[in-house]
Design a protein around this motif. Structure first.
Motif, PDB file in Angstrom:
ATOM      1  N   PRO A 209       0.965  -1.271  -0.054  1.00 42.44           N
ATOM      2  CA  PRO A 209       0.101   0.058   0.125  1.00 42.44           C
ATOM      3  C   PRO A 209       1.028   1.160  -0.036  1.00 42.44           C
ATOM      4  O   PRO A 209       1.826   1.346   0.851  1.00 42.44           O
ATOM      5  N   ILE A 210       0.570   2.214  -0.855  1.00 40.49           N
ATOM      6  CA  ILE A 210       1.469   3.373  -0.936  1.00 40.49           C
ATOM      7  C   ILE A 210       0.592   4.771  -0.723  1.00 40.49           C
ATOM      8  O   ILE A 210      -0.309   4.920  -1.461  1.00 40.49           O
ATOM      9  N   ALA A 265      -3.625 -10.353  -8.336  1.00 41.20           N
ATOM     10  CA  ALA A 265      -4.065  -8.828  -8.068  1.00 41.20           C
ATOM     11  C   ALA A 265      -3.424  -8.311  -6.589  1.00 41.20           C
ATOM     12  O   ALA A 265      -2.801  -7.281  -6.509  1.00 41.20           O
ATOM     13  N   THR A 266      -3.626  -9.227  -5.525  1.00 39.23           N
ATOM     14  CA  THR A 266      -3.096  -8.949  -4.177  1.00 39.23           C
ATOM     15  C   THR A 266      -1.696  -8.860  -4.382  1.00 39.23           C
ATOM     16  O   THR A 266      -0.914  -8.081  -3.591  1.00 39.23           O
ATOM     17  N   PHE A 270      -2.367  -4.310  -6.245  1.00 35.16           N
ATOM     18  CA  PHE A 270      -3.656  -3.866  -6.558  1.00 35.16           C
ATOM     19  C   PHE A 270      -4.744  -4.239  -5.349  1.00 35.16           C
ATOM     20  O   PHE A 270      -4.433  -5.219  -4.547  1.00 35.16           O
ATOM     21  N   ALA A 271      -5.636  -3.211  -5.083  1.00 41.14           N
ATOM     22  CA  ALA A 271      -6.639  -3.418  -3.878  1.00 41.14           C
ATOM     23  C   ALA A 271      -7.317  -4.658  -3.786  1.00 41.14           C
ATOM     24  O   ALA A 271      -7.365  -5.476  -2.647  1.00 41.14           O
ATOM     25  N   ASP A 272      -7.776  -5.488  -4.948  1.00 39.10           N
ATOM     26  CA  ASP A 272      -8.286  -6.165  -5.068  1.00 39.10           C
ATOM     27  C   ASP A 272      -8.503  -6.880  -6.520  1.00 39.10           C
ATOM     28  O   ASP A 272      -7.992  -6.282  -7.344  1.00 39.10           O
ATOM     29  N   ARG A 278     -10.262  -3.604 -13.884  1.00 34.26           N
ATOM     30  CA  ARG A 278     -10.341  -2.515 -14.284  1.00 34.26           C
ATOM     31  C   ARG A 278      -9.163  -1.931 -15.027  1.00 34.26           C
ATOM     32  O   ARG A 278      -9.497  -1.358 -16.250  1.00 34.26           O
ATOM     33  N   MET A 279      -8.000  -2.111 -14.455  1.00 34.12           N
ATOM     34  CA  MET A 279      -6.900  -1.508 -15.257  1.00 34.12           C
ATOM     35  C   MET A 279      -6.591  -2.410 -16.499  1.00 34.12           C
ATOM     36  O   MET A 279      -6.146  -1.779 -17.393  1.00 34.12           O
TER      37      MET A 279
END
Length: 661
Positions: A209-210, A265-266, A270-272, A278-279
């Motif tokens: 997390p940034i 993803a994790t 990515f958050a989820d 979406r990306m």
């Protein structure tokens, strides 16, 4: 958090060494066993920079002769002509000249504790360890240091014991000279380069997390400043670069691992799973699963012959980001040609699937329903504005790049500067961070029908906005910009006039913005005249949050300080002016024992904390004894929109006038 703390320490290379620290470090050097391991010299050219050299021991590095970037671990320093850098064993060193060749001397040494001093030295080393300490500065006498390093090199290379002993004596002269420079305090420390250091940090921590504001705080600048510096240097925003790094990791895992989409993803940061989806939809025009299938097929085709193949990074990521048009950045190179390749590969895969299975191929693996059963729900837009809102757009230049916005937005969501938007005659569809009490009362009638939401992408999406104005949660910018045009307002870096003109342009309300600013300017002039007539124009004002132990005295960067000191042009006590305002601080933490030196004729108590009425020092203050205290609740003191600022002027000026009577 530990890594972030380490970077914080490294970014503080501009620290001032106190006399106590210098004395302790000198004691440690004096009582330690120092072994000079090697002295080297190297010319480093711009086309052949030194990159990520792992220092085998503690080292002094002296670079001279040209401008360069010197990187130690995750911190990049800028050097103009001379720079002395020190780092401990295991540190990663890079030197990148800008133009000329940079001459570089390197001194390798090792320090050990003698048995009879071991316990005492250990106690000192717990205070400060000069052998692993990281710093960089321009020496006060760079030519003298150049002579020392040259003689040290010459003596060491002769190889004789007496000559190498002489080289070691120059090392001690060097250490003594460095500490004398620190003691004098007239040196210029090499300042970290925020954009380069932030990139290094993101490269290492992109899976975590940034918080960009945390990175900016390491260099003592705002998030908006860091964003602008990074975009100027890298051609993209921090968020864009972070997404690029995470997508690179996800692409690799999709191709070369059996991990699930959720796990990838994790693992990529990515958050989820939805965020990764979406990306991929945005940049690849397909789902992660489709990407995995296509690349699995591609790898099978590549495996038919025995020719050598390019590595993943060479084929897929060599040109992830290219600049085009006026500096705009495009991810994944030529998107259009890439899409054509993907479509062709997908068609081939589906054709093969159809041939082997005998079942009809479908792009999504589902059967489309009959046309008459499909229904599309469109958001309601007032008929008189619908065609205008959809067909006409304008381009707004922001710190995040150019953003295309509706000419007449109808469904506006605002997160923080609600009062600015309302003042320009626009009623937001949704508001966030609208505080209760005084602030909401300023424009409560105008937002009584607005929907109060959290500024999370999922909540914002339900409102189907056509424009989002964001000023607080910069970390959500990228996700929100996928929902609708999103304007980020770096309000902390803008004056009130600049901010209102900017938001006026965004909302296509330039005339309204001018009128609002004229009204605000008139209010300030009337307030200054009222204070002058009451004999208050020359009094001194101190503002802050007060308690029994630590008092936070506000400077001119604080919202209320900006209004009092800059706009109403009232005076600050001399200690507040020199220690806080001139030092460009938001707050200055002052103990109760020295509070009197920072006190003005009047006090403005900010926030909802209780004033320490029973404290002896507090009761001795003239402003307290004569009851010259103005109270400002937190709902007013923490807001910066123009409607709240107008209300704050009325609140403070009326209280000051009442106290003056």
């Amino acid at each position: 958090m530990r890594e972030r703390g380490l970077m914080q320490e490294e970014a503080e290379a501009s620290q001032v060494f106190t006399p106590e620290m210098i004395d302790t470090m000198a004691r440690i050097w004096t009582r330690s066993i120092i072994t000079l391991i090697d002295v080297r010299f190297q010319n480093i050219a711009s086309q052949y920079p030194l990159e990520q050299y792992k220092m085998p021991s503690s080292m002094f590095i002296y670079a001279c002769g040209g401008e360069a970037q010197i990187q130690l671990n995750e911190t990049t320093f800028g050097m103009e002509r001379f720079g002395l850098v020190h780092g401990g064993k295991g540190s990663l060193l890079s030197i990148s000249p800008k133009r000329e060749i940079v001459k570089t001397f390197m001194v390798f040494y090792k320090a050990e504790s003698p048995l009879f001093f071991k316990k005492h030295l250990q106690q000192l080393l717990e205070q400060v360890n000069p052998f692993v300490q990281q710093f960089g500065y321009t020496p006060s006498n760079p030519i003298l240091l150049l002579d020392w390093f040259q003689q040290m090199l010459n003596d060491w290379n002769r190889g004789k014991a007496m000559d190498q002993l002489q080289a070691k004596s120059f090392l001690y002269q060097l250490i003594h000279g460095v500490y004398r420079d620190f003691e004098g305090g007239e040196i210029r420390y090499l300042q970290p380069i925020p954009a380069s250091s932030a990139k290094i940090y993101l490269d290492k921590h992109y899976r975590e997390p940034i918080m960009f504001q945390d990175i900016a705080a390491m260099f003592g600048i705002s998030g908006g400043q860091l964003t602008r510096l990074f975009k100027k240097k890298e051609g993209m925003s921090l968020q864009e670069y972070l997404i690029q790094r995470r997508i690179e990791a996800a692409c690799h895992d999709l191709k070369y691992t059996e991990a699930t989409i959720k796990e990838i993803a994790t693992g990529s940061g990515f958050a989820d799973e939805k965020n990764l989806f979406r990306m991929f939809k945005k940049y690849y025009k397909m789902t992660p699963s489709d990407y995995r299938k296509i690349n699995a097929l591609s790898m099978q085709v590549d495996g038919i012959d025995n020719d050598s193949h390019l590595h993943y990074n060479e084929r897929e990521l060599a040109n992830l980001v290219k600049s085009y048009r006026d500096g705009e950045s495009s991810m994944f190179g030529q998107v259009r040609s890439k899409e054509m390749i993907f479509v062709a590969a997908m068609s081939l895969m589906l054709l093969l699937t159809a041939c082997t299975s005998g079942t009809p191929a479908n792009n999504r693996g589902t059967v489309n329903p009959p046309a008459e059963t499909q229904q599309t729900t469109q958001p309601e837009v007032p008929e008189t504005k619908a065609s205008e809102a959809v067909s006409q757009t304008r381009t707004i230049s922001t710190v995040k790049g150019d953003v295309e916005v509706p000419n007449n937005p109808q469904r506006v969501v605002v997160d923080y500067l609600v009062g600015d938007v309302v003042a320009l005659g626009v009623t937001p569809l949704g508001v966030a961070r609208a505080t209760r009490g005084e602030t909401e009362a300023v424009y409560s009638n105008q937002i009584k029908d607005s929907i109060n939401i959290k500024m999370e992408p999922e909540d914002v999406m339900t409102l189907e906005p056509d424009l989002i104005i964001l000023a607080w949660g910069e970390e959500n910018y990228e996700d929100l910009s996928k929902i609708s045009p999103t304007i980020y307002v770096p309000y902390g870096d803008m004056t009130t006039e600049e901010r209102i003109h900017f938001i006026g342009d965004v909302l296509n309300k330039p005339e309204e913005a001018e009128a609002v600013l004229n009204t605000y300017a008139n209010k300030i002039e009337e307030a200054k005249l009222a204070l002058q007539n009451a004999g208050l124009s020359d009094v001194t004002i101190t503002m802050g949050e007060f308690s029994d132990k630590i008092n936070a005295i506000a400077g001119a960067k604080h919202a209320v300080g900006e209004l009092i000191y800059n706009e109403l042009q009232m005076q600050a006590p001399s200690k507040v002016q020199t220690d806080i305002i001139d030092a460009d601080k938001y707050w200055g933490e002052i103990s109760m024992e020295v509070l009197a030196a920072y006190m003005g004729d009047y006090l403005i108590s900010l926030g909802d904390t209780e004033v320490p009425a029973d404290n002896a020092v507090w009761k001795s203050l003239p402003a307290v004894q004569h009851n010259r205290i103005v109270t400002v609740g937190s709902s007013l003191s923490w807001s910066t929109d123009i409607m709240t600022s107008s209300a704050l002027i009325d609140h403070i000026v009326n209280q000051l006038l009442a106290l003056a009577k």
